[in-house]
Motif scaffolding. Sequence first.
Motif, PDB file in Angstrom:
ATOM      1  N   GLU A  95      28.679   8.315  -9.277  1.00  0.00           N
ATOM      2  CA  GLU A  95      27.921   9.560  -9.226  1.00  0.00           C
ATOM      3  C   GLU A  95      29.402  10.626  -9.998  1.00  0.00           C
ATOM      4  OE1 GLU A  95      27.799   8.623  -4.315  1.00  0.00           O
ATOM      5  OE2 GLU A  95      30.007   8.574  -4.669  1.00  0.00           O
ATOM      6  N   LEU A  96      30.743  10.074 -10.610  1.00  0.00           N
ATOM      7  CA  LEU A  96      31.004  10.532 -11.457  1.00  0.00           C
ATOM      8  C   LEU A  96      30.674  11.204 -12.738  1.00  0.00           C
ATOM      9  CD1 LEU A  96      34.704   8.902 -10.956  1.00  0.00           C
ATOM     10  CD2 LEU A  96      34.111  11.558 -10.309  1.00  0.00           C
ATOM     11  N   TYR A  97      29.673  10.595 -13.003  1.00  0.00           N
ATOM     12  CA  TYR A  97      28.823  10.106 -14.852  1.00  0.00           C
ATOM     13  C   TYR A  97      27.869  11.286 -13.972  1.00  0.00           C
ATOM     14  CZ  TYR A  97      31.420   6.477 -17.064  1.00  0.00           C
ATOM     15  OH  TYR A  97      32.517   5.595 -17.954  1.00  0.00           O
ATOM     16  N   ALA A  98      26.922  11.193 -13.196  1.00  0.00           N
ATOM     17  CA  ALA A  98      26.222  11.977 -12.904  1.00  0.00           C
ATOM     18  C   ALA A  98      26.995  13.553 -12.899  1.00  0.00           C
ATOM     19  CB  ALA A  98      25.458  11.718 -12.018  1.00  0.00           C
ATOM     20  N   LEU A  99      27.450  13.754 -12.529  1.00  0.00           N
ATOM     21  CA  LEU A  99      28.739  15.209 -12.110  1.00  0.00           C
ATOM     22  C   LEU A  99      28.985  15.154 -13.887  1.00  0.00           C
ATOM     23  CD1 LEU A  99      29.845  17.405 -10.337  1.00  0.00           C
ATOM     24  CD2 LEU A  99      31.714  16.163  -9.983  1.00  0.00           C
ATOM     25  N   VAL A 100      28.945  14.234 -14.216  1.00  0.00           N
ATOM     26  CA  VAL A 100      30.061  15.076 -16.009  1.00  0.00           C
ATOM     27  C   VAL A 100      28.809  15.580 -16.386  1.00  0.00           C
ATOM     28  CG1 VAL A 100      30.781  13.536 -17.825  1.00  0.00           C
ATOM     29  CG2 VAL A 100      31.744  12.966 -16.147  1.00  0.00           C
ATOM     30  N   PHE A 101      27.599  14.731 -16.102  1.00  0.00           N
ATOM     31  CA  PHE A 101      27.011  15.026 -17.760  1.00  0.00           C
ATOM     32  C   PHE A 101      25.401  16.712 -16.858  1.00  0.00           C
ATOM     33  CE2 PHE A 101      26.483  10.540 -18.189  1.00  0.00           C
ATOM     34  CZ  PHE A 101      26.945  10.574 -19.470  1.00  0.00           C
ATOM     35  N   LEU A 102      26.174  16.673 -15.173  1.00  0.00           N
ATOM     36  CA  LEU A 102      25.435  17.642 -15.279  1.00  0.00           C
ATOM     37  C   LEU A 102      26.089  18.855 -15.625  1.00  0.00           C
ATOM     38  CD1 LEU A 102      22.983  18.618 -13.375  1.00  0.00           C
ATOM     39  CD2 LEU A 102      24.836  19.079 -10.866  1.00  0.00           C
ATOM     40  N   THR A 103      27.044  19.017 -15.523  1.00  0.00           N
ATOM     41  CA  THR A 103      28.544  20.445 -15.219  1.00  0.00           C
ATOM     42  C   THR A 103      28.407  20.050 -17.439  1.00  0.00           C
ATOM     43  OG1 THR A 103      29.765  18.688 -15.239  1.00  0.00           O
ATOM     44  CG2 THR A 103      29.572  20.017 -13.760  1.00  0.00           C
ATOM     45  N   ARG A 104      28.279  18.952 -18.150  1.00  0.00           N
ATOM     46  CA  ARG A 104      28.010  19.034 -19.352  1.00  0.00           C
ATOM     47  C   ARG A 104      27.558  19.501 -19.884  1.00  0.00           C
ATOM     48  NH1 ARG A 104      30.071  13.949 -22.678  1.00  0.00           N
ATOM     49  NH2 ARG A 104      32.340  14.794 -21.390  1.00  0.00           N
ATOM     50  N   TYR A 105      26.354  19.950 -19.575  1.00  0.00           N
ATOM     51  CA  TYR A 105      25.303  19.627 -20.472  1.00  0.00           C
ATOM     52  C   TYR A 105      24.245  21.369 -20.030  1.00  0.00           C
ATOM     53  CZ  TYR A 105      25.728  15.727 -22.614  1.00  0.00           C
ATOM     54  OH  TYR A 105      25.751  14.357 -23.268  1.00  0.00           O
ATOM     55  N   MET A 106      24.871  22.139 -19.142  1.00  0.00           N
ATOM     56  CA  MET A 106      24.399  23.321 -18.162  1.00  0.00           C
ATOM     57  C   MET A 106      23.918  24.698 -19.794  1.00  0.00           C
ATOM     58  SD  MET A 106      24.621  22.606 -15.176  1.00  0.00           S
ATOM     59  CE  MET A 106      25.019  25.043 -14.629  1.00  0.00           C
ATOM     60  N   ASP A 107      24.368  24.365 -20.670  1.00  0.00           N
ATOM     61  CA  ASP A 107      24.302  24.772 -22.203  1.00  0.00           C
ATOM     62  C   ASP A 107      22.305  25.094 -22.303  1.00  0.00           C
ATOM     63  OD1 ASP A 107      24.304  22.377 -22.840  1.00  0.00           O
ATOM     64  OD2 ASP A 107      24.751  22.960 -24.729  1.00  0.00           O
ATOM     65  N   LEU A 108      22.034  23.572 -21.816  1.00  0.00           N
ATOM     66  CA  LEU A 108      20.525  23.599 -22.258  1.00  0.00           C
ATOM     67  C   LEU A 108      19.181  24.284 -21.436  1.00  0.00           C
ATOM     68  CD1 LEU A 108      19.481  20.047 -20.521  1.00  0.00           C
ATOM     69  CD2 LEU A 108      18.709  20.887 -23.158  1.00  0.00           C
ATOM     70  N   ILE A 109      19.743  25.513 -20.538  1.00  0.00           N
ATOM     71  CA  ILE A 109      19.462  26.345 -19.809  1.00  0.00           C
ATOM     72  C   ILE A 109      19.370  27.332 -21.006  1.00  0.00           C
ATOM     73  CG2 ILE A 109      19.437  28.005 -18.014  1.00  0.00           C
ATOM     74  CD1 ILE A 109      20.716  25.623 -16.203  1.00  0.00           C
ATOM     75  N   VAL A 110      20.939  27.906 -21.751  1.00  0.00           N
ATOM     76  CA  VAL A 110      20.447  29.073 -22.038  1.00  0.00           C
ATOM     77  C   VAL A 110      20.416  28.745 -23.939  1.00  0.00           C
ATOM     78  CG1 VAL A 110      22.371  29.652 -20.545  1.00  0.00           C
ATOM     79  CG2 VAL A 110      22.939  28.785 -22.267  1.00  0.00           C
ATOM     80  N   LYS A 111      20.728  27.794 -24.702  1.00  0.00           N
ATOM     81  CA  LYS A 111      20.869  27.048 -25.932  1.00  0.00           C
ATOM     82  C   LYS A 111      19.750  26.395 -26.690  1.00  0.00           C
ATOM     83  CE  LYS A 111      23.285  27.896 -29.837  1.00  0.00           C
ATOM     84  NZ  LYS A 111      24.915  28.009 -30.258  1.00  0.00           N
ATOM     85  N   TYR A 112      19.616  26.654 -27.198  1.00  0.00           N
ATOM     86  CA  TYR A 112      18.317  24.675 -27.638  1.00  0.00           C
ATOM     87  C   TYR A 112      19.076  24.646 -28.828  1.00  0.00           C
ATOM     88  CZ  TYR A 112      14.918  22.030 -30.183  1.00  0.00           C
ATOM     89  OH  TYR A 112      14.039  21.587 -30.631  1.00  0.00           O
ATOM     90  N   TYR A 113      19.337  23.665 -29.457  1.00  0.00           N
ATOM     91  CA  TYR A 113      20.024  22.917 -30.802  1.00  0.00           C
ATOM     92  C   TYR A 113      19.468  21.952 -31.660  1.00  0.00           C
ATOM     93  CZ  TYR A 113      24.397  24.593 -28.917  1.00  0.00           C
ATOM     94  OH  TYR A 113      25.490  25.110 -28.072  1.00  0.00           O
ATOM     95  N   SER A 114      18.930  21.538 -31.186  1.00  0.00           N
ATOM     96  CA  SER A 114      17.630  20.532 -31.729  1.00  0.00           C
ATOM     97  C   SER A 114      16.971  19.738 -30.388  1.00  0.00           C
ATOM     98  CB  SER A 114      18.031  19.930 -32.981  1.00  0.00           C
ATOM     99  OG  SER A 114      19.242  18.014 -32.226  1.00  0.00           O
ATOM    100  N   LEU A 115      15.496  19.069 -30.540  1.00  0.00           N
ATOM    101  CA  LEU A 115      14.997  17.985 -29.857  1.00  0.00           C
ATOM    102  C   LEU A 115      15.906  16.954 -29.790  1.00  0.00           C
ATOM    103  CD1 LEU A 115      13.003  17.333 -28.692  1.00  0.00           C
ATOM    104  CD2 LEU A 115      11.450  16.087 -30.617  1.00  0.00           C
TER     105      LEU A 115
END
Length: 272
Positions: A95-115
């Motif tokens: 559950e902690l890891y799910a929360l880690v990745f959800l909050t860390r990768y919020m930038d998916l919504i606003v920025k694209y880096y690479s495939l």
Amino acid sequence: MRGMADGERPVAKSRLTCSTEEVVSLKINEKGRSWKHLHTSKPEPRKKQRLFLNKGNMNLFRLAGDMTHLLSILVLFLKIHSTKSCAGISLKTQELYALVFLTRYMDLIVKYYSLYNTLFKLIFIGTSFATVWYMRYHKVVKRTYNKDQDTFRHYYLILVCLVLAVLIPHGFTVTQVLWTFSIYLEAVAILPQLVLLQSSRNIDNLTGNYVFLLGTYRALYLLNWIYRFFTELHRVRWIPWISGLIQTVLYADFFYYYVKSWKKHEELKLPA
């Protein structure tokens, strides 16, 4: 005329012509009203968008860390799928890891880096939530969950890391605070899992390999930050450095007993 109404001096039309490739800047000298040609320049070429890999942020340590992290997830799913059991796995850590990745990768919504970057982020978010679902709701797997031994109060970790992220953030935007929170939380997310392993004593091979790969992934990412320090203008990144160091230290005891049991071909056991 607009210039006269605003109290500005009218500007006469110029017969000066230029090619389409030139950018002409004109300046009126207040004393002599002379026209000056300042510079000519060609338009900058358009930057190509990275389709798969952003080479600027990639190095051998990060690539090895990502692959090791992915391998740890595959080992975890292999254990759950093949044995239809999650015995020895801490739901609270998942559950902690799910929360880690959800909050860390919020930038998916606003920025694209690479495939590559986008694909791995989606994999980590999806697999972490899928693991939590399996352990909570799968009619067979959920019966094997060691709820009585998974007693670590993980919500305290969430609260402390959230306070730290607000007080000592990487930046003061919402995404930067959430990113900082995820870094702090990931550093201690393994604690419920380690406590569970200590209370269960005997650890099956797949669970031991899963935790070992997780620790290896974090150690490789720590080397990645050190490498980037010496290759990217000596940029100091105290938050990921200290967090990564703390997380690697937490694995040290497990690494010792893992390697010891592997050398002696014995079952992995942690001291109570």
